[in-house]
Scaffold this motif. Structure first.
Motif: not given
Ligand SMILES: [Zn+2]
Length: 494
Positions: A172-197
């Motif tokens: 996977r390419i980072l930019e593509d992943l970012l485009n796929e990522t929807r804004e969900l609850d809790g995403q605002s806690e993250k520095r990057n939407p791809l960061d995982f808990a």
């Protein structure tokens, strides 16, 4: 032996060379125990059972770790949604550990039905909370994770800035992943939407939660496998397996965590099994075409025309190589049933055959050569990334000679004592030890032998109505009497 394994990481078949032979470390993501084991899972665990058996057969000492996920796997497979086990516990008004126990038991039963060997170690996520909390602390200390509102996230930007490549396993390419990522609850806690808990803050109504330096919470699913594999197999180990749906994000995250914690890639060979389809369609609950092992065994499902035994299903699954999709249909299962019975009959008769030295029997060079070729061919198939369809084709070629020996069309002496012994020994090893197949007579063999003796007596006394009764006794169990000039036996009806 030159075993080659298709490595998802290198995208090619790599020669398998363990880190510290004869030891092999293998980790497979186990089930999340919140419902009955389904067939897709079975195929994955059967594939790694085959590999476990084969490596052991080759002389390796395998430490096989397959975990039980009993917390932290969320409904969305990512950072969102309820815990799968917690949700089921609420629905059924049970303590979460009752759910865990019930479906762990079910899972073990299913594994046993299919003759899938237990792993060397079967750790649970809840049994390794201390290790997980320590790993989270360590990642924070290394600047690869940060706390936010009581949750802790893995920092993808920091990880990549240190020269790593998040996405390299799945391509996977980072930019593509970012485009796929929807804004969900809790995403605002993250520095990057791809960061995982790696640790999640638990609300008071969340059923499974523990104390941590960041307040009450529970571990992230991806971190469990990193901690349990490192604990029992070391910071780097040989083989990590799972279904292909786990490649991203689960296994990608495991690589990031492991590399982040130790500086080394945790796994040398990544293996992924392909999925199951039913009559050409993806198997899924919502399409109504997914069935449980128990339904296969009873035939109790509208898509099934009959019941199929566990060994029929095992043989059916092993006939295709694990990286190809496998399509379930009644026709294919019936063909597998026939094929399995032919092999099982071969095994039965072979076990009863003994070498007889005979004067004047000429050595049959052509047959000898062909048998040697198929004995080697079985290994060549297995060594080619567990290509069981090739290996099993060679087993059927060997079966041809077993049957000729049995029918007296071929003298054991024409093969020579060494080759006869090699054929007998290997056929049994391939069938039982490597492929993990086993005979499954309905009655104990002692009873069947007794019935066969009755058959001989009635026949000698010309009591043909009694003879027919014995025949139907066998037939009712899917067996037949083979009444030949030189011997009388029972066999599976093919
Ligand atoms: Zn896992």
């Amino acid at each position: 032996m030159s075993l080659k394994i298709y490595n998802t990481l290198t995208r090619q078949k790599d020669l398998f060379t363990p880190l510290a032979p004869p030891y092999v470390g293998m980790y497979v993501c186990g089930p999340t125990v919140y419902n009955n084991a389904h067939l897709g899972n079975v195929r994955t665990f059967m594939t790694f059972d085959l590999l476990f058996r084969y490596l052991t057969h080759l002389g390796y000492k395998v430490r096989y770790v397959r975990n039980i996920t009993d917390v932290g796997h969320l409904v969305g497979d990512g950072d969102e949604g309820e815990d799968k086990i917690g949700r089921m516990a609420k629905l059924e008004q049970l303590e979460p550990m009752e759910i865990v126990q019930r479906y762990t038991n079910d899972f073990h039963r299913v594994m046993e039905d299919f003759n899938i060997l237990p792993p060397s170690i079967e750790p649970t996520a809840t049994g390794h909370l201390i290790e997980q909390i320590e790993a989270v602390q360590d990642l924070i200390k290394k600047g690869l994770a940060y706390e936010s509102n009581g949750s802790v996230y893995f920092d993808i930007n920091a990880y990549n800035a240190a020269g790593n490549d998040y996405g390299k396993l799945s391509g996977r390419i980072l930019e593509d992943l970012l485009n796929e990522t929807r804004e969900l609850d809790g995403q605002s806690e993250k520095r990057n939407p791809l960061d995982f808990a790696i640790w999640k803050n638990a609300s008071p109504e969340h059923l499974m939660q523990w104390n941590s330096p960041w307040g009450r919470g529970f571990p992230g699913w991806h971190l469990e496998c990193t901690c349990m594999s490192a604990k029992y197999l070391g910071n780097q180990f040989d083989i990590h397996g799972g279904g292909m749906d786990l490649k991203f994000p689960h296994h990608e995250c495991e690589i990031a965590q492991g590399k982040g914690l130790t500086g080394t890639d945790p796994v040398r060979y990544w293996m992924h099994t392909n999925m199951l389809t039913v009559n050409g369609q993806k198997m899924s609950k919502s399409l109504g075409n997914s069935f449980l092992p128990a339904q296969l065994f009873s035939g109790d499902h509208e898509l099934l025309e009959q019941a199929y035994s566990p060994m029929t299903v095992r043989f059916f699954m092993l006939q295709s190589q694990y990286r190809s999709t496998l399509d379930f249909s009644n026709d294919a299962l019936k063909a597998a049933q026939k094929g399995f019975k032919r092999l099982a009959n071969g095994l039965r008769v072979l076990k009863s055959l003994e070498y007889v030295a005979e004067e004047g029997v000429v050595s049959d060079e052509k047959k000898r050569e062909d048998i040697e070729k198929s004995l080697q061919g079985f290994y060549d198939g297995m060594n080619d990334d567990l290509n069981t369809s090739v290996a099993i084709a060679h087993l059927f070629n060997l079966l041809k000679y077993v049957n000729m020996l049995y029918m007296n069309q071929l003298k054991a002496a024409a093969l020579g004592e060494d080759l006869f012994a090699k054929l007998k020994e290997n056929f049994i090893i391939f069938f039982e030890d490597v492929l993990g197949l086993q005979e499954e007579p309905a009655e104990g063999t002692a009873v069947l032998t007794g019935m066969l003796n009755l058959y001989r007596e009635y026949k000698a006394a010309q009591q043909y109505d009694k003879v027919d009764e014995v025949r139907s006794y066998f037939k009712n169990q899917g067996l037949v009497i083979r009444d030949m000039k030189h011997r009388i036996d029972w066999a599976y009806e093919e």
